[in-house]
Design a protein around this motif. Structure first.
Motif, short mmCIF file in Angstrom:
data_model
loop_
_atom_site.label_atom_id
_atom_site.label_comp_id
_atom_site.label_asym_id
_atom_site.label_seq_id
_atom_site.Cartn_x
_atom_site.Cartn_y
_atom_site.Cartn_z
N MET A 193 -13.78 68.53 -45.47
CA MET A 193 -12.69 69.40 -45.92
C MET A 193 -12.92 69.99 -47.30
N PRO A 194 -14.17 70.19 -47.72
CA PRO A 194 -14.43 70.73 -49.06
C PRO A 194 -13.97 72.18 -49.20
N PRO B 170 -18.96 71.23 -41.05
CA PRO B 170 -18.92 72.67 -41.34
C PRO B 170 -17.60 73.34 -40.98
N MET B 171 -16.99 72.87 -39.88
CA MET B 171 -15.78 73.55 -39.41
C MET B 171 -14.58 73.35 -40.35
N THR B 172 -14.71 72.43 -41.28
CA THR B 172 -13.59 72.23 -42.23
C THR B 172 -14.05 72.52 -43.66
N THR B 173 -15.20 73.17 -43.82
CA THR B 173 -15.71 73.52 -45.16
C THR B 173 -15.40 74.98 -45.45
N VAL B 174 -14.60 75.19 -46.48
CA VAL B 174 -14.19 76.56 -46.87
C VAL B 174 -15.00 76.98 -48.09
#
Lengths: 69, 69, 69, 69, 69, 69
Positions: free
Chosen positions: B1-2, B37-41
């Motif tokens: 979640m970064p 990756p799917m929670t990295t903004v």
């Protein structure tokens, strides 16, 4: 190695004023904390007045309401 | 979640370069910390050169002074 | 002269991992945009899990609900 | 005295919607933490879709790939 | 209505020094842009030295390598 | 895909209050802009009162001066 982010509304700050903000902030960090100017980063963000809110309203509405009196 | 915020001066970074920055940053966080990756903004901010200061001056003046020699 | 702010939850990232994040981010900006490492600033913020929300809940609750299945 | 920064992609948020975001956020901070509206600052940043990444890609590519199915 | 975020490494800045930074920054914005002190917010973030990178390394390693000579 | 950063002084906000802030902010973005909760990130930063300035002083001094009358 400080990083300073100055956020202001986009209301016509001139190049010279921005130079003054950068210079003054850098000098302040050197005077107070001994930070070296060459590693002091200052970034100025200018934000549209519609995108800046205070008192639950955008600045435009806020000023119309409170500062016209 | 970064959440990663990359701030650079607005000097013509292309779409492809921005894709590379997003991809590379996301890959780095997965490799080092196992972040999905799917929670990295990743958000890239491009800042006018007049609004970015180093050494007490805007980058434009800084470069004229130090990098012309 | 880039400034990169990496925000992650405070979940035990080691010194070595932080060094890898700093090194990898700096290398990426050099590879993609030719930015000089000596003027690339990377700052890592570690945020308590109670203070990080996704899907309308703190990460702790979110994980209990969605990731236990 | 809270400062709230709302970052969204630049996809046509109207003046009225921004007013609603400012009003709603300010009200929320008053309801939950008793913060006074007159000292609550809300700033909305709108970011180009090329500059916003998720899943290792810019949002444009991400949507084309995942949301067309 | 400016918001100024000063990010420095956590290396013992005293209460008095923080007051000086707040006072100096507020005065600068009033002098240069005529911003009212009562609506100028200054927030100082202190970051662990392990979490701050320059030249591809944390500040600790950077100083050991470059500043011992 | 919004990212919302709520910055408040560190003055004892409880877990429940933080959950309310996360939930309320996420709901607001869904109601106003139709943003999906599962991709809405909310991060709360709590800042020491010595590090937060208004009116040219830290909040502590500001309150002693203005709010005791």
């Amino acid at each position: 190695m400080p990083y300073v982010n100055i956020r202001i509304t986009r209301e016509g700050a001139t190049k010279e004023q921005k130079e003054q903000l950068i210079k003054g902030t850098t000098q302040l960090l050197q005077d107070v904390l001994g930070k070296h100017p060459m590693t002091t980063v200052v970034v100025i963000d200018e934000v549209d007045v519609d995108n800046w809110g205070i008192g639950g309203e955008s600045i435009m509405l806020f000023r119309q309401k409170y500062l016209k009196d």
